[in-house]
Design an enzyme around this catalytic site. Structure first.
Site, mmCIF file in Angstrom:
data_model
loop_
_atom_site.group_PDB
_atom_site.id
_atom_site.type_symbol
_atom_site.label_atom_id
_atom_site.label_comp_id
_atom_site.label_asym_id
_atom_site.label_seq_id
_atom_site.Cartn_x
_atom_site.Cartn_y
_atom_site.Cartn_z
ATOM 1 N N TYR A 92 0.814 -1.212 0.000
ATOM 2 C CA TYR A 92 0.000 0.000 0.000
ATOM 3 C C TYR A 92 0.850 1.266 0.000
ATOM 4 C CZ TYR A 92 -4.192 2.730 1.291
ATOM 5 O OH TYR A 92 -5.263 3.604 1.323
ATOM 6 N N SER A 187 1.172 -7.700 1.706
ATOM 7 C CA SER A 187 0.156 -6.760 2.157
ATOM 8 C C SER A 187 -0.809 -6.440 1.008
ATOM 9 C CB SER A 187 0.813 -5.502 2.737
ATOM 10 O OG SER A 187 -0.140 -4.698 3.415
ATOM 11 N N GLN A 188 -0.872 -5.194 0.527
ATOM 12 C CA GLN A 188 -1.708 -4.916 -0.638
ATOM 13 C C GLN A 188 -1.307 -5.822 -1.798
ATOM 14 O OE1 GLN A 188 -2.963 -0.852 -2.584
ATOM 15 N NE2 GLN A 188 -0.961 -1.401 -3.369
ATOM 16 N N ASP A 273 0.000 -9.143 14.013
ATOM 17 C CA ASP A 273 -0.274 -8.181 12.939
ATOM 18 C C ASP A 273 -1.579 -7.448 13.212
ATOM 19 O OD1 ASP A 273 -0.595 -6.775 10.579
ATOM 20 O OD2 ASP A 273 -0.121 -8.478 9.281
ATOM 21 N N HIS A 303 3.162 -6.694 11.149
ATOM 22 C CA HIS A 303 2.874 -6.703 9.716
ATOM 23 C C HIS A 303 4.100 -6.992 8.858
ATOM 24 C CE1 HIS A 303 0.270 -6.207 6.357
ATOM 25 N NE2 HIS A 303 0.851 -5.123 5.909
#
Length: 324
Positions: A92, A187-188, A273, A303
């Site tokens: 992100y 992640s993203q 996370d 994360h």
């Protein structure tokens, strides 16, 4: 940050009942068919760099709406025959950055295609080079609520389409073996990997790390961290829009794409996370339809998940999928 989500035994059994739009498949078929009306127009321009071990190409291709999307293709130096390829999606607000940031998979002997993310890459460590020319209704700062009033206008409709087209762009290069392509991201990037895994049926493997964009209803109420907190902040002002918001998000939930994925998959999660809570990751993992699936669990990590340890796990796992 201590573990605040479900215990691991409950995570392994967690299967939320998430409403899926009746026209989910039709929505994506129409979206990708509309994108296919635009010529892919994949272009690869050599980049001169003092990196004798690799060859780098500056990539552009037509994504959603025919909009230009940028990327890098990194090849081992001296490549003369088509190689298996890894298509990578970015976290992100990250951008494709500079080519020397993407050497791992070329060092392992593979073609490495890195997709820039439209409109992002000005708030992290790596700059982006792809604008998003589409406007939006009022939204909370960030990307997660842009166009959220209608799935047809939603920001991630464009990004998921770009991600599918990126696989086609990678396959368009003559030194990429189009039959042996994997997708991965963190992640993203992990969320985009899940979407592509559900929309592109012939990938040989996917590796979503600590994936974002999964189990939106739980994520939006479990964590107060961004980016998921963007949803809560939006609804804090627009109290009457809750049903509309979560209906739009249901077209983009990684859990629904996971239910359509068949390629071998290597997931990861960190049990501390709070950006992408482990229950949201397990929701996608447990829904994943492919029989060959594994999840690496990092009990004391946030994360960052496994970080370099997860990369090492991928380096041991992915070649066996790409070279078969």
């Amino acid at each position: 940050m201590a573990q605040t989500d479900l215990p691991l035994d409950q995570l392994r059994a967690y299967r939320p009942s998430l409403p899926e739009p009746e026209d989910f498949d039709a929505f994506w078929e129409k979206t990708l068919a509309a994108a296919a009306e635009h010529e892919l127009a994949a272009r690869f321009e050599p980049v001169e760099l003092p990196l004798p071990g690799v060859e780098v190409l500056d990539v552009s291709f037509a994504g959603y709406g025919g909009h230009t999307v940028k990327g890098w293709l990194v090849l081992p130096a001296g490549t003369r025959e088509p190689l298996p390829a890894v298509v990578e999606y970015i976290g992100y607000n990250g951008g494709r950055g500079l080519p020397h940031m993407h050497l791992l998979w070329a060092a392992a002997g593979f073609a490495h295609f890195v997709m820039d993310t439209r409109g992002q890459g000005s708030g992290g460590l790596a700059e982006g080079a792809t604008p998003d020319p589409v406007g939006s209704d009022p939204a909370f700062p960030g990307y997660l609520t842009r166009g959220i009033g209608d799935p047809h206008d939603y920001y991630y409709r464009r990004v998921y389409t770009d991600a599918v087209r990126a696989v086609s762009a990678a396959r368009a290069h003559p030194l990429v073996d189009s039959a042996r392509v994997a997708a991965l991201g963190t992640s993203q990037g992990g969320g985009l990997t899940l979407a592509v895994g559900g929309l592109v049926p012939d990938l040989v493997a996917i590796a979503p790390d600590v994936p974002f964009l999964c189990d939106f209803p739980r994520a939006a109420t479990l964590t107060d961290r961004l980016p998921y907190r963007e949803i809560g902040q939006f609804l804090k002002a627009r109290r009457a829009d809750r049903e509309t918001v979560f209906r739009t998000l249901s077209y983009f939930d990684g859990v629904h794409f996971a239910a359509r994925g068949r390629a071998p998959a290597l997931f990861s999660t960190g049990l501390e996370d709070m950006t992408c809570p482990p229950s949201t990751v397990f929701a996608a993992f447990n829904a994943y339809a492919g029989e060959d699936k594994t999840i690496e669990v990092y009990p004391f990590n946030d994360h960052e998940g496994g970080g370099p340890y997860q990369q090492l796990a991928q380096l041991h796992w992915l070649p066996g999928k790409l070279r078969t």
